[in-house]
Design an enzyme around this catalytic site. Structure first.
Site: not given
Ligand SMILES: *Cc1c(COP(=O)(O)O)cnc(C)c1O
Length: 356
Positions: A201, A234, A236-237, A306, A334
């Site tokens: 997050g 953990e 991601g983005r 469209c 994403y």
């Molecule tokens: C989606 C998710 C993440 C990664 O979130 P980001 O906003 O991409 O950093 C980490 N842990 C869990 C449990 C998630 O669902």
């Protein structure tokens, strides 16, 4: 600011639309995140982008991968058979509960009961969803994710030597800066657990691509709170967003009731991020066309679908001509993997990887 090597590569692509991934850029970025986190473990949340080329670069730096389905689990364990995998996600099937893992993030008391019923060994982090203020978040994980204090209390008597409680997992919101995440961590770490996964997050600003999450502040803040425990994050983005580019060309420029529009090859069925988040995808228009167009004025960039939702960026001030190349930045997370590829049956983009 698009790195010169990316811009050069974008201008040399054989076809559009295409995704272009800057692997050296990713390598450098994740290496700096790894350094900033010190003794805090770093997992990558695969759902942000499971592209194997990106995962191979990430594997050089991260301690493990967080997967949220049987598909992601199969993908990651085939690529890296020896890497720790944390299995998360709401609604795990019985087949998913049987998958080998380093950690499994349990979402509810009944899920824990079903995990016990597999008869297999398990190393569990309980996913807590405490009622903490997360002001300023882009997205909060309230509702069905994880469990409240009552749910966690219900789980405690269900552990034994076979199904082991290792600690806690939390992922409360997305889009938080280092100060906000540290504030949450301070409260969340106020417990007796020896291992805590603080989730992902970390904020990514599409409005200000240069404003990056402060990993140094976050890493040193977490180190001060760690006190010998195993801490893990953990993201991601914030790891992969910046290394991806969606490159396309202008097919038409027009004015409708005074408003200027550029119609681009492709659309949000390839890059859904601006449609889902409602932002303007940052981009540059490179003057490769020289056809009809507009000069330095507000113009809305749309795709070939469209639907009025097929908008990349609204009223950005730029020149745009038929045949120009448009490079969208921050398309590494994403983006392709959350998009509705088959809508309207246009061709898929090509994928290219910058390697040095
Ligand atoms: C989606 C998710 C993440 C990664 O979130 P980001 O906003 O991409 O950093 C980490 N842990 C869990 C449990 C998630 O669902």
């Amino acid at each position: 600011m698009i790195p010169a090597r990316v811009q050069d590569a974008a201008l040399r692509l054989p076809s559009a639309p295409a995704y272009l991934y800057d692997l050296p850029g990713l390598d450098e970025h994740v290496a700096s995140v790894r350094r900033a986190l010190g003794a805090v473990e770093l997992y990558y949340a695969v759902k942000a982008n499971p592209d194997a080329e990106l995962l191979r670069v990430l594997a050089g730096h991260v301690d493990g991968f967080e997967v949220s389905s049987r598909g992601e689990h199969a993908h990651v364990t085939a690529l890296f058979p020896d890497r720790p995998v944390a299995l998360g996600g709401p609604g795990k099937t019985d087949a998913e509960l049987r998958l080998p893992h380093h950690r499994i993030h349990v979402e509810s008391p009944n899920e824990l009961r079903r995990l016990r019923a597999t008869g297999l060994e398990a190393d569990v982090l309980l996913r807590l969803n405490p009622d903490l203020p997360v002001a300023g978040a882009a997205l909060t994980m309230s509702g069905p994710f994880g469990m409240d204090e009552a749910g966690a209390a219900e789980c405690l008597p269900l552990f034994d030597e076979r199904v082991r409680l290792r600690g806690l997992h939390t992922h409360l919101a997305s889009g938080l800066d280092a100060g906000q995440l540290l504030g949450l961590a301070r409260t969340l770490l106020d417990n007796g657990h020896e291992e805590v996964n603080l989730g992902g997050g970390m904020a990514v600003s599409y409005a200000e691509p240069e404003a990056r999450f402060d990993w140094t502040a976050y890493g040193s803040g977490l180190e001060a709170l760690r006190r010998g425990r195993t801490l893990r994050v953990e993201p991601g983005r914030a790891l992969t967003a910046y290394c991806g580019y969606y490159v396309t060309t202008v097919v038409d420029v027009k004015r409708v009731r005074g408003e200027a529009y550029a119609i681009l090859l492709g659309g949000t069925h390839h890059l859904r991020t601006p449609a889902t988040k409602g932002h303007d995808q940052p981009c540059v228009v490179l003057p490769t066309g020289g056809g009809q167009g507009v000069e330095d004025e507000p113009i809305t960039l749309v795709g070939q679908l469209c639907t009025p939702k097929d908008v990349f960026s609204r009223k950005i001030v730029t020149s745009a001509h038929i045949g120009d190349t448009v490079v969208f930045e921050m398309a590494g997370a994403y983006a392709w993997n959350i998009s509705h590829h088959d809508f309207l049956m246009h061709p898929n983009p090509a994928f290219h990887y910058l390697r040095s």
